[in-house]
Scaffold this motif. Structure first.
Motif, mmCIF file in Angstrom:
data_model
loop_
_atom_site.group_PDB
_atom_site.id
_atom_site.type_symbol
_atom_site.label_atom_id
_atom_site.label_comp_id
_atom_site.label_asym_id
_atom_site.label_seq_id
_atom_site.Cartn_x
_atom_site.Cartn_y
_atom_site.Cartn_z
ATOM 1 N N ARG A 1 0.816 5.730 -0.623
ATOM 2 C CA ARG A 1 -0.057 6.903 -0.613
ATOM 3 C C ARG A 1 0.680 8.103 -1.179
ATOM 4 N NH1 ARG A 1 -0.574 7.929 5.960
ATOM 5 N NH2 ARG A 1 1.565 8.716 6.307
ATOM 6 N N ASP B 1 -2.643 11.819 7.376
ATOM 7 C CA ASP B 1 -2.889 10.595 6.620
ATOM 8 C C ASP B 1 -3.693 10.868 5.351
ATOM 9 O OD1 ASP B 1 -3.430 8.968 9.754
ATOM 10 O OD2 ASP B 1 -1.644 8.811 8.484
ATOM 11 N N TYR C 1 -4.606 6.667 -1.790
ATOM 12 C CA TYR C 1 -3.978 5.404 -1.410
ATOM 13 C C TYR C 1 -4.055 4.409 -2.567
ATOM 14 C CZ TYR C 1 -3.509 6.831 3.435
ATOM 15 O OH TYR C 1 -3.134 7.477 4.589
ATOM 16 N N TRP D 1 0.861 -1.177 0.000
ATOM 17 C CA TRP D 1 0.000 0.000 0.000
ATOM 18 C C TRP D 1 0.904 1.236 0.000
ATOM 19 C CZ3 TRP D 1 -5.121 0.420 -0.691
ATOM 20 C CH2 TRP D 1 -5.924 -0.712 -0.511
ATOM 21 N N VAL E 1 3.469 2.737 2.559
ATOM 22 C CA VAL E 1 2.736 2.717 3.816
ATOM 23 C C VAL E 1 2.883 1.364 4.501
ATOM 24 C CG1 VAL E 1 0.453 2.885 4.874
ATOM 25 C CG2 VAL E 1 1.065 4.399 2.985
#
Length: 121
Positions: free
Chosen positions: A36, A88, A92, A34, A46
């Motif tokens: 981002r 955050d 993503y 993953w 991530v």
């Protein structure tokens, strides 16, 4: 072929679960990462889980808050995100490469189109 879902708007401290649905290849042969990308920033790693699901890795910024998991039988990988922070906020992406995780973005062969996560009050 990878398709991300589960993004959205959430308040700080909230949770989201992202899904990465895989088709057209055998998920069990691939590590899934993953990544981002926030506006104006470079894409960053991530989390990643290897093909067997025996090893996972996390960026320091998400350790203890995010959990990666996989369900090879259902061709899906998940990213459970908790205690979300405004930082955050990003698009993503999930990506696949054979068997083992890598920190190098260019090592990943297949990419999804991303799902947007916004953490804001």
């Amino acid at each position: 072929h990878l398709v991300e879902s589960g993004g959205g708007l959430v308040q700080p401290g909230g949770s989201l679960r992202l899904s990465c649905d895989v088709s057209r290849f055998t998920l069990a042969h691939y590590a899934i990462g993953w990544f981002r990308q926030a506006p104006g920033k470079e894409r960053e790693g991530v989390s990643c889980i290897n093909a067997l699901g025996s090893t996972s890795h996390y960026a320091d910024s998400v350790k203890g808050r995010f959990t990666i998991s996989r369900d090879n039988a259902n061709n899906a990988v998940y990213l459970q995100m908790s205690s979300l922070k405004p930082e955050d906020t990003a698009d993503y992406y999930c990506a696949a490469r054979t068997y083992y995780c890598s920190e190098t973005i260019n090592d990943y062969t297949y990419w999804g189109r991303g799902t947007q996560v916004t953490v804001s009050s």
